[in-house]
Design a protein around this motif. Structure first.
Motif, PDB file in Angstrom:
ATOM      1  N   ALA A  90       0.184  17.464   0.052  1.00  9.66           N
ATOM      2  CA  ALA A  90       0.302  16.107  -0.457  1.00  9.66           C
ATOM      3  C   ALA A  90      -1.050  15.237   0.100  1.00  9.66           C
ATOM      4  O   ALA A  90      -0.864  15.201   1.308  1.00  9.66           O
ATOM      5  CB  ALA A  90       1.578  15.282  -0.301  1.00  9.66           C
ATOM      6  N   VAL A  91      -1.790  14.491  -0.550  1.00 11.62           N
ATOM      7  CA  VAL A  91      -2.731  13.926   0.089  1.00 11.62           C
ATOM      8  C   VAL A  91      -2.819  12.382  -0.338  1.00 11.62           C
ATOM      9  O   VAL A  91      -2.725  12.172  -1.545  1.00 11.62           O
ATOM     10  CB  VAL A  91      -4.246  14.659  -0.377  1.00 11.62           C
ATOM     11  N   THR A  92      -3.465  11.549   0.602  1.00  9.27           N
ATOM     12  CA  THR A  92      -3.858  10.307   0.199  1.00  9.27           C
ATOM     13  C   THR A  92      -5.445   9.948  -0.097  1.00  9.27           C
ATOM     14  O   THR A  92      -6.156  10.460   0.580  1.00  9.27           O
ATOM     15  CB  THR A  92      -3.332   9.379   1.301  1.00  9.27           C
ATOM     16  N   ARG A  93      -5.645   9.803  -1.262  1.00 10.01           N
ATOM     17  CA  ARG A  93      -7.085   9.389  -1.679  1.00 10.01           C
ATOM     18  C   ARG A  93      -7.484   8.134  -1.386  1.00 10.01           C
ATOM     19  O   ARG A  93      -6.703   7.074  -1.770  1.00 10.01           O
ATOM     20  CB  ARG A  93      -7.167   9.612  -3.091  1.00 10.01           C
ATOM     21  N   VAL A  94      -8.294   7.911  -0.287  1.00  2.00           N
ATOM     22  CA  VAL A  94      -8.507   6.432   0.233  1.00  2.00           C
ATOM     23  C   VAL A  94      -9.948   6.249  -0.246  1.00  2.00           C
ATOM     24  O   VAL A  94     -11.041   6.723   0.240  1.00  2.00           O
ATOM     25  CB  VAL A  94      -8.526   6.807   1.745  1.00  2.00           C
ATOM     26  N   ASP A  95      -9.984   5.114  -0.918  1.00  2.63           N
ATOM     27  CA  ASP A  95     -11.356   4.165  -1.215  1.00  2.63           C
ATOM     28  C   ASP A  95     -11.872   3.566  -0.062  1.00  2.63           C
ATOM     29  O   ASP A  95     -11.671   2.470   0.100  1.00  2.63           O
ATOM     30  CB  ASP A  95     -11.373   3.323  -2.428  1.00  2.63           C
ATOM     31  N   ALA A  96     -12.502   4.259   0.891  1.00  2.00           N
ATOM     32  CA  ALA A  96     -12.945   3.745   2.077  1.00  2.00           C
ATOM     33  C   ALA A  96     -14.239   3.334   2.068  1.00  2.00           C
ATOM     34  O   ALA A  96     -15.398   3.748   1.476  1.00  2.00           O
ATOM     35  CB  ALA A  96     -12.908   4.695   3.328  1.00  2.00           C
ATOM     36  N   GLU A  97     -14.600   2.104   2.641  1.00  2.00           N
ATOM     37  CA  GLU A  97     -16.125   1.600   2.624  1.00  2.00           C
ATOM     38  C   GLU A  97     -17.068   2.232   3.734  1.00  2.00           C
ATOM     39  O   GLU A  97     -18.040   2.493   3.460  1.00  2.00           O
ATOM     40  CB  GLU A  97     -16.085   0.043   3.103  1.00  2.00           C
ATOM     41  N   ARG A  98     -16.452   2.909   4.821  1.00  2.69           N
ATOM     42  CA  ARG A  98     -16.837   3.666   5.840  1.00  2.69           C
ATOM     43  C   ARG A  98     -16.320   5.135   5.806  1.00  2.69           C
ATOM     44  O   ARG A  98     -14.832   4.987   5.779  1.00  2.69           O
ATOM     45  CB  ARG A  98     -16.802   3.000   6.956  1.00  2.69           C
ATOM     46  N   PRO A 104       0.723  -1.221  -0.016  1.00  4.47           N
ATOM     47  CA  PRO A 104      -0.118   0.028   0.039  1.00  4.47           C
ATOM     48  C   PRO A 104       0.913   1.340  -0.110  1.00  4.47           C
ATOM     49  O   PRO A 104       1.718   1.448   0.701  1.00  4.47           O
ATOM     50  CB  PRO A 104      -0.871  -0.217   1.347  1.00  4.47           C
ATOM     51  N   MET A 105       0.327   2.268  -0.838  1.00  8.60           N
ATOM     52  CA  MET A 105       1.078   3.470  -0.853  1.00  8.60           C
ATOM     53  C   MET A 105       0.233   4.789  -0.148  1.00  8.60           C
ATOM     54  O   MET A 105      -0.688   4.834  -0.385  1.00  8.60           O
ATOM     55  CB  MET A 105       1.414   3.852  -2.377  1.00  8.60           C
ATOM     56  N   THR A 106       0.964   5.633   0.356  1.00  8.89           N
ATOM     57  CA  THR A 106       0.490   6.804   0.951  1.00  8.89           C
ATOM     58  C   THR A 106       1.506   7.970   0.534  1.00  8.89           C
ATOM     59  O   THR A 106       2.505   7.948   0.099  1.00  8.89           O
ATOM     60  CB  THR A 106       0.345   6.717   2.576  1.00  8.89           C
ATOM     61  N   ALA A 107       0.789   9.187   0.775  1.00  7.25           N
ATOM     62  CA  ALA A 107       1.481  10.507   0.450  1.00  7.25           C
ATOM     63  C   ALA A 107       1.315  11.399   1.837  1.00  7.25           C
ATOM     64  O   ALA A 107       0.467  11.207   2.611  1.00  7.25           O
ATOM     65  CB  ALA A 107       0.779  11.209  -0.486  1.00  7.25           C
ATOM     66  N   GLY A 108       2.098  12.382   1.974  1.00  8.73           N
ATOM     67  CA  GLY A 108       1.945  13.332   3.174  1.00  8.73           C
ATOM     68  C   GLY A 108       2.736  14.495   2.709  1.00  8.73           C
ATOM     69  O   GLY A 108       3.724  14.662   2.219  1.00  8.73           O
ATOM     70  N   SER A 109       2.003  15.527   3.379  1.00  4.82           N
ATOM     71  CA  SER A 109       2.815  16.853   3.015  1.00  4.82           C
ATOM     72  C   SER A 109       3.957  17.161   3.887  1.00  4.82           C
ATOM     73  O   SER A 109       4.696  17.875   3.808  1.00  4.82           O
ATOM     74  CB  SER A 109       1.831  17.986   3.276  1.00  4.82           C
ATOM     75  N   ASP A 110       3.980  16.633   5.128  1.00  4.81           N
ATOM     76  CA  ASP A 110       5.037  16.622   6.019  1.00  4.81           C
ATOM     77  C   ASP A 110       4.999  18.066   6.421  1.00  4.81           C
ATOM     78  O   ASP A 110       6.096  18.731   6.607  1.00  4.81           O
ATOM     79  CB  ASP A 110       6.452  16.164   5.655  1.00  4.81           C
ATOM     80  N   ALA A 111       3.922  18.760   6.687  1.00  8.18           N
ATOM     81  CA  ALA A 111       3.757  20.194   7.053  1.00  8.18           C
ATOM     82  C   ALA A 111       4.131  20.364   8.555  1.00  8.18           C
ATOM     83  O   ALA A 111       3.806  19.645   9.422  1.00  8.18           O
ATOM     84  CB  ALA A 111       2.464  20.435   6.830  1.00  8.18           C
TER      85      ALA A 111
END
Length: 278
Positions: A223-231, A207-214
């Protein structure tokens, strides 16, 4: 409010960048293609269509030695740029993140409690934890502590040794034992380390993610992770990341901002050290 589709675009050498995690790990270290539900696609009877959430997984508040702003400012920025969820991941600190998770619904957000843990090998993001995770432990032990605390272990900027990336200090098998790899960190100079992280994750079906590390509020959502979430809740987000139902989007933190953040962090570290000595 900024349109998400427009805001999440960013450019490297003049080209738009978007990456989608398209494999899921299976037994024996193999990987198989993952079908991503799209608008109008047929879904199994009784299954609800996933909701794609825009999630910021890597930020720092003033509780980090190199962070500047209180959690309220981070939450305000996250809401302003149209995010759905945010994790405050202070260095080896949990209190501010837990508070941010409690306050998040007031801003229309899902709060993800967490921290950026300093293991003996380097940094690990502990996301969704119920309690603080001990620092300074071996890498694999740190992953176990994170899972025992109810969270998932995501390795940020693994190939950036100058920023406490773990890759120089662990085996490939150990790195691949994490729940996810941060393949895009917006505080980049050349992007080489991000490309290494993405290649590593793709080759192993991780699995891969992104982050701004702001480290300042203005950079939340770079930087944003788009998550296909069931809930659309904390557990739904964690489950989706763990299963690889993610894609990454974002844009580079401007160099002058990165340098300013670094300089500000160094100044705050000196001040904190002097206070400890007095």
């Amino acid at each position: 409010m900024v349109c998400r589709a427009e805001f999440m675009r960013f450019y490297i050498h003049g080209r738009g960048y978007r990456r989608r995690s398209t494999t899921r790990a299976t037994g024996g270290g193999q990987s198989r293609p993952r079908s991503v539900p799209r608008t109008g696609a047929l879904l199994p009877t009784g299954r609800k269509a996933p909701r794609v959430l825009s999630v910021e997984l890597h930020t720092h508040s003033s509780h980090s030695y190199d962070g500047r702003d209180p959690v309220e400012m981070l939450l305000e920025q996250a809401a302003a740029v149209g995010l759905d969820a945010i994790a405050v991941t202070d260095h080896d600190e949990y209190e501010a993140s837990a508070r941010a998770a409690e306050l998040a619904p007031d801003y229309g957000l899902i709060g993800i409690p967490g921290m950026e843990v300093t293991s003996a090998a380097g940094h690990v993001l502990a996301l969704g934890i119920r309690d603080p995770v001990p620092i300074g432990r071996p890498f694999t032990e740190t992953l176990e502590h994170i899972r025992d605390a109810g969270g998932i272990a995501v390795v940020p900027h693994p190939f950036q040794g100058s920023r406490s990336g773990v890759a120089p200090h662990v085996t490939d098998a150990e790195l691949a034992s994490a729940d996810a790899i941060e393949v895009y960190n917006s505080r980049l100079l050349t992007g080489r380390a991000n490309r290494q992280a993405e290649s590593f994750a793709r080759e192993r079906g991780l699995p891969m993610t992104a982050g701004s590390d702001a480290h300042i509020a203005e950079m939340v959502g770079q930087a944003v992770t788009r998550v296909d979430a069931e809930r659309a809740d904390l557990d739904g987000i964690l489950d989706a990341i763990r299963d690889g139902h993610t894609s990454v989007e974002g844009r580079r933190t401007p160099w002058h901002v990165s340098f300013r953040q670094a300089a500000g962090g160094a100044k705050r570290r000196v001040k904190n050290r002097l206070r400890e000595l007095l």
